[in-house]
Design a protein around this motif. Structure first.
Motif, PDB file in Angstrom:
ATOM      1  N   ARG A 211       0.832  -1.231   0.018  1.00  0.00           N
ATOM      2  CA  ARG A 211      -0.119   0.156   0.077  1.00  0.00           C
ATOM      3  C   ARG A 211       0.577   1.175   0.021  1.00  0.00           C
ATOM      4  O   ARG A 211       0.366   2.446   0.299  1.00  0.00           O
ATOM      5  N   LEU A 216       1.292   0.254  -4.374  1.00  0.00           N
ATOM      6  CA  LEU A 216      -0.210   0.172  -4.601  1.00  0.00           C
ATOM      7  C   LEU A 216      -0.553   0.447  -6.266  1.00  0.00           C
ATOM      8  O   LEU A 216      -1.561   0.113  -6.554  1.00  0.00           O
ATOM      9  N   SER A 217       0.190   0.987  -6.952  1.00  0.00           N
ATOM     10  CA  SER A 217       0.213   1.043  -8.311  1.00  0.00           C
ATOM     11  C   SER A 217       0.219  -0.484  -9.090  1.00  0.00           C
ATOM     12  O   SER A 217      -0.244  -0.447 -10.098  1.00  0.00           O
ATOM     13  N   HIS A 220      -4.041  -4.475  -7.585  1.00  0.00           N
ATOM     14  CA  HIS A 220      -5.363  -4.014  -8.154  1.00  0.00           C
ATOM     15  C   HIS A 220      -6.470  -5.151  -7.508  1.00  0.00           C
ATOM     16  O   HIS A 220      -7.301  -5.797  -8.374  1.00  0.00           O
ATOM     17  N   SER A 221      -6.779  -5.271  -6.142  1.00  0.00           N
ATOM     18  CA  SER A 221      -7.692  -6.079  -5.865  1.00  0.00           C
ATOM     19  C   SER A 221      -8.875  -5.470  -5.371  1.00  0.00           C
ATOM     20  O   SER A 221      -9.830  -5.744  -5.548  1.00  0.00           O
ATOM     21  N   LYS A 222      -8.915  -4.052  -4.632  1.00  0.00           N
ATOM     22  CA  LYS A 222      -9.961  -3.433  -4.310  1.00  0.00           C
ATOM     23  C   LYS A 222     -10.213  -1.798  -4.481  1.00  0.00           C
ATOM     24  O   LYS A 222      -9.028  -1.534  -4.237  1.00  0.00           O
ATOM     25  N   ALA A 223     -11.094  -1.373  -4.867  1.00  0.00           N
ATOM     26  CA  ALA A 223     -11.049   0.018  -5.147  1.00  0.00           C
ATOM     27  C   ALA A 223     -10.749   0.695  -4.047  1.00  0.00           C
ATOM     28  O   ALA A 223     -10.112   1.764  -4.103  1.00  0.00           O
ATOM     29  N   ILE A 224     -11.265   0.303  -2.986  1.00  0.00           N
ATOM     30  CA  ILE A 224     -10.996   1.292  -1.454  1.00  0.00           C
ATOM     31  C   ILE A 224      -9.601   1.447  -1.210  1.00  0.00           C
ATOM     32  O   ILE A 224      -9.022   2.301  -0.477  1.00  0.00           O
ATOM     33  N   HIS A 225      -8.835   0.457  -1.820  1.00  0.00           N
ATOM     34  CA  HIS A 225      -7.314   0.616  -1.361  1.00  0.00           C
ATOM     35  C   HIS A 225      -6.814   1.686  -2.288  1.00  0.00           C
ATOM     36  O   HIS A 225      -5.703   2.435  -1.902  1.00  0.00           O
ATOM     37  N   LYS A 226      -7.352   2.089  -3.242  1.00  0.00           N
ATOM     38  CA  LYS A 226      -6.767   2.805  -4.449  1.00  0.00           C
ATOM     39  C   LYS A 226      -7.376   4.093  -4.707  1.00  0.00           C
ATOM     40  O   LYS A 226      -6.715   4.992  -5.050  1.00  0.00           O
ATOM     41  N   LEU A 227      -8.503   4.389  -4.224  1.00  0.00           N
ATOM     42  CA  LEU A 227      -9.092   5.807  -4.657  1.00  0.00           C
ATOM     43  C   LEU A 227      -8.587   6.794  -4.034  1.00  0.00           C
ATOM     44  O   LEU A 227      -8.145   6.510  -3.153  1.00  0.00           O
ATOM     45  N   ALA A 231      -1.039   7.661  -8.965  1.00  0.00           N
ATOM     46  CA  ALA A 231      -0.491   6.233  -9.153  1.00  0.00           C
ATOM     47  C   ALA A 231       0.473   6.171 -10.146  1.00  0.00           C
ATOM     48  O   ALA A 231       0.179   7.258 -10.991  1.00  0.00           O
ATOM     49  N   TRP A 234       1.456   2.336 -14.840  1.00  0.00           N
ATOM     50  CA  TRP A 234       1.748   1.051 -15.052  1.00  0.00           C
ATOM     51  C   TRP A 234       1.059   0.010 -15.718  1.00  0.00           C
ATOM     52  O   TRP A 234      -0.123   0.283 -15.196  1.00  0.00           O
ATOM     53  N   MET A 236      -1.242  -3.370 -16.408  1.00  0.00           N
ATOM     54  CA  MET A 236      -1.872  -4.570 -15.764  1.00  0.00           C
ATOM     55  C   MET A 236      -2.411  -5.631 -16.753  1.00  0.00           C
ATOM     56  O   MET A 236      -2.923  -5.109 -17.807  1.00  0.00           O
TER      57      MET A 236
ATOM     58  N   LYS B 163      -0.694   9.852   1.521  1.00  0.00           N
ATOM     59  CA  LYS B 163      -2.068   9.141   1.251  1.00  0.00           C
ATOM     60  C   LYS B 163      -3.128  10.240   1.661  1.00  0.00           C
ATOM     61  O   LYS B 163      -4.038  10.195   1.402  1.00  0.00           O
ATOM     62  N   CYS B 188      -9.669   3.967 -10.843  1.00  0.00           N
ATOM     63  CA  CYS B 188      -8.377   3.840  -9.874  1.00  0.00           C
ATOM     64  C   CYS B 188      -8.056   2.435 -10.058  1.00  0.00           C
ATOM     65  O   CYS B 188      -6.839   2.076  -9.843  1.00  0.00           O
ATOM     66  N   MET B 189      -8.755   1.186 -10.649  1.00  0.00           N
ATOM     67  CA  MET B 189      -8.277  -0.230 -10.723  1.00  0.00           C
ATOM     68  C   MET B 189      -7.246   0.015 -11.582  1.00  0.00           C
ATOM     69  O   MET B 189      -6.296  -1.114 -11.762  1.00  0.00           O
ATOM     70  N   ASN B 191      -5.257   2.660 -12.586  1.00  0.00           N
ATOM     71  CA  ASN B 191      -4.309   3.796 -12.281  1.00  0.00           C
ATOM     72  C   ASN B 191      -4.649   5.041 -13.006  1.00  0.00           C
ATOM     73  O   ASN B 191      -3.504   5.747 -13.343  1.00  0.00           O
ATOM     74  N   GLY B 195     -10.084   8.430 -10.650  1.00  0.00           N
ATOM     75  CA  GLY B 195     -10.033   7.583  -9.385  1.00  0.00           C
ATOM     76  C   GLY B 195      -8.426   7.700  -8.789  1.00  0.00           C
ATOM     77  O   GLY B 195      -8.223   7.716  -7.601  1.00  0.00           O
TER      78      GLY B 195
END
Lengths: 491, 491
Positions: A211, A216-217, A220-227, A231, A234, A236, B163, B188-189, B191, B195
């Motif tokens: 994180r 974190l970039s 890509h598991s959950k939006a709440i981690h990344k919102l 980033a 890069w 995926m 953050k 955001c998912m 990057n 998001g």
């Protein structure tokens, strides 16, 4: 020297006679023989403590408060004296469960205590025995990689793995390697190319690697981690999504592998053309946070070939899967890779964090991979004790045996409750099963807890098991028994 | 209860009679009274160990190997039995020096030992006494900020501070706060904006905030740290460069403040216009790695006003300067800020890492600021013992007193050797003096070590002192005495 506690007395609670009758004795003397609840979970004490903590920081993730004096072996005792069978073990971080005698002994040794409280800057003033600890403790369990660098946490290990990939990639382009131009030296100070190059790290859908902003970039598991988080742009790729049981869907799953690999190759090719080459590929052997998703040995073998072909370092993130939970020391050892990955990162059960690496992924110049602490000797001393117990008690074998028992039990439940469960999967005790909906999964986890069983969630609808390496058949029986009764109630 | 060791017997080595005659007794019983060298440094044992370690990892930064059983108080003993007066203290991380009795006692307590070996996932299953420890240990020394979040290292603390700034900035733009659009959740998912927004962090020339990729983007001290590393294209402003002595150059230095502040405002304005608004400003109270550069209270007061005006969070990075080394608990407390900074990060001497923060900088939703360990209870127990000693032995007062003595001594040397030294500066024991050239600085550090004194470098030509809080006048005398004799030899 055999320890007295290995042959500890087996206590049998009345209501579990049937189950316990089949079980062998516990590895941990005095370990409870079954969960025992006095209140709902969280109970009144946990609820009161929650209010205290939530005034100080965001504490909404707290499930309950624990009593670590009373917790033992596979059982965690909470602040309301509830005794809970823990198959999640502090998000997969406790290899020997709670209060293992060997762990408690470590700092009774004065030399070890000095190492703990005189925590040095390991990159500048390491202790006399540090090279030996690196060799005899860490390299002793290396997955065929000759070098190891220690760090403070899993995220930092992955951050530094990225840095190694960037350095290795750029070094290959330089002539001679290690020669920096004046323009590079000046431009990097203001974050501009060519000194700060536009290299990328390829990661996978549903991956979790940490994180901090760079890891974190690649997560890509959950939006709440990344919102709202800035980033790196890069790429995926898709991670294989298999149909279960694997035996029945061999052909389909193999096609899935090929589709995902084709996308990987496409990205490697496009990003090279676009002058944003992929310097590293990071992947978990089993995606843990993102749904306990497996990929086949064949997928990993071909991924390694692609990485080599395009000059990208292959980083296997074993933060959650390493240290024995797959039944081998490292989960990727199940994949029969032609040669070791370029970097293997670790943390969690290993107590100390860091990464094993090839010679190419070793910094040639000083101060490029460096920080104040560079890890923590106290954690290596705990790891040393852990590895001795793993060997002495043959815990990798136990993981295979208990894992098999758990997996068979889950498959049986899946057949019995086919309208509630599907897709039992995993290696060793790195297991999971899907519920038909996210709501059902949350409900099952809640009911299990009220029956004294702690499991984890994963992805959108999976139940994730991440027990200690000392989980035995009798514990598996208790879990499966209570899981069945939960499913019966829901049915 | 007064401890016997406070009145420990003062041993006086013959060759230091003159110096020691003036000194009071040591705070640490049995502490050596002077450096004592048996070999050059590094000696043969350190050289042999270096070879071992360098096969395992890049070890070129190692100065010598230490014996942490024998090190005591302000003296580190190396692998060749050299006794060295340590004014650098593991890159400023050891507040009570080596083997302080209070530190050695912590884990003799069984409850504390259980907390150490049963290291929980603090965000999910904290121990019953965790809220109390957060309040009574950490918040007890907070710089007027009501919240604290713990982490694993200084870099991770700064990463999470960034953050918090991003979340707070975006939340102010949302209506209602906390409402995420579907587009934000999806983009955001991968990057991408909106998001993953294009927000920025403003940092300063010569700053050092860590070596993970985001903190490295805010670090601008040495090229070797940054070369080849992918970076966020975040802005950098000039940090004031003062002329010394400050009293003589009041007007010029005040102009320097204004120039730098004008640049800060220009960046805040331009980046807002360019749709890359600055969400956070990170700054050290004294730039440590970058040259022990100070800025005036007035500069910091005006910087805080600018941050507020443009909606950027102000992060004061006290990783190296916190925990008493300035003579106050936090170095920025010397600046009389109108209100506390938004975030104050800490690590090093605090043993535990993390940040104090305002209510606005507290995550409103769960799992946005989260990781597996969220710090380490064992380190908070050590901090608890440290803070008790700081209070009991009145160490902040001692730091002021010893710091004053050191600074006067350095100024005297600067006058005596004005063709070799300049710009003595700093607060408390966070002190430095410049040598006329980088080569001379390196030579002086080397000679000091061969006289049994360990100091650090900083910037291009500074000698940096970062002693423990238990450094007393007699230690300052030894250092100044040997520094003089080194300068005499060079002259």
């Amino acid at each position: 020297m055999p320890r007295a506690w290995i042959t500890a007395f087996l206590r049998t609670p009345l209501h579990l006679n049937k189950v316990i009758a089949r079980s062998s004795c516990s590895l941990i003397p005095g370990e409870p023989t079954a969960p025992c609840l006095k209140t709902e979970i969280p109970g009144p004490n946990s609820k009161r403590l929650f209010k205290e903590m939530n005034c100080i920081q965001q504490a909404g993730t707290v499930q309950f408060f624990a009593n670590y004096d009373k917790s033992l072996g596979n059982y965690i005792v909470d602040a309301d004296e509830n005794v809970i069978l823990d198959l999640y073990m502090q998000i997969a971080t406790m290899p020997l469960g709670y209060n293992h005698p060997a762990m408690l002994e470590v700092f009774c040794d004065k030399h070890n205590l000095h190492a703990l409280v005189n925590r040095p800057a390991l990159g500048v003033y390491p202790s006399e025995d540090w090279p030996r600890k690196l060799r005899d403790v860490l390299l002793n369990v290396s997955p065929r990689l000759p070098h190891v660098t220690t760090m403070m946490c899993g995220a930092c290990s992955n951050e530094n793995a990225f840095k190694q990939c960037f350095m290795a990639y750029r070094n290959r382009e330089r002539c001679p390697p290690g020669s920096f131009t004046e323009e590079e030296k000046t431009s990097c100070m203001t974050n501009c190319p060519p000194g700060s190059p536009d290299l990328t790290i390829l990661s996978f859908q549903n991956a979790f690697h940490g994180r901090t902003l760079a890891t974190l970039s690649a997560t890509h598991s959950k939006a709440i981690h990344k919102l709202d988080m800035v980033a790196f742009k890069w790429p995926m790729a898709r991670f294989p999504q298999y149909c279960y049981p694997l035996d029945e869907f061999k052909c389909k799953n193999s096609e899935e592998d090929e589709k995902c690999l084709a996308q990987v190759e496409d990205i490697l090719c496009q990003y090279k053309k676009g002058n944003r080459p992929v310097a590293g590929i990071i992947i978990e052997p089993i995606q843990s946070e993102g749904g306990n998703n497996e990929a086949s040995p064949c997928f990993f073998q071909k991924l390694q070939k692609l990485a080599k072909q395009y000059g990208a370092g292959l980083i296997i993130d074993e933060v959650q899967t390493g240290c024995g939970a797959s039944g081998k020391m490292w989960c990727h050892e199940h994949f029969n890779l032609e040669c070791p990955p370029d970097i293997v990162t670790f943390a969690k059960k290993m107590q100390i964090s860091g990464y094993f690496h090839t010679e190419e992924m070793t910094a040639k110049e000083t101060y490029r991979i460096f920080n104040t602490w560079m890890g923590d000797p106290g954690k290596v001393l705990l790891l040393e004790a852990i590895l001795k117990v793993i060997q002495k008690d043959n815990l990798l074998c136990l993981v295979q045996k208990t894992g098999q028992k758990l997996k068979c039990g889950l498959l049986e439940l899946e057949r019995e409750f086919c309208f509630l469960l599907d897709s039992t999967r995993g290696i060793g005790t790195l297991l999971a099963v899907n519920c038909t909906t996210p709501q059902l999964r949350d409900e099952v986890l809640k009911c299990l807890k009220q029956k004294g069983i702690q499991c984890g969630g994963s992805g959108t609808r999976s139940i994730r098991l991440r027990p200690a390496l000392i989980l035995q058949e009798q514990h598996a029986d208790i879990f499966l028994d209570r899981f069945r009764s939960v499913l019966q109630c829901i049915k």
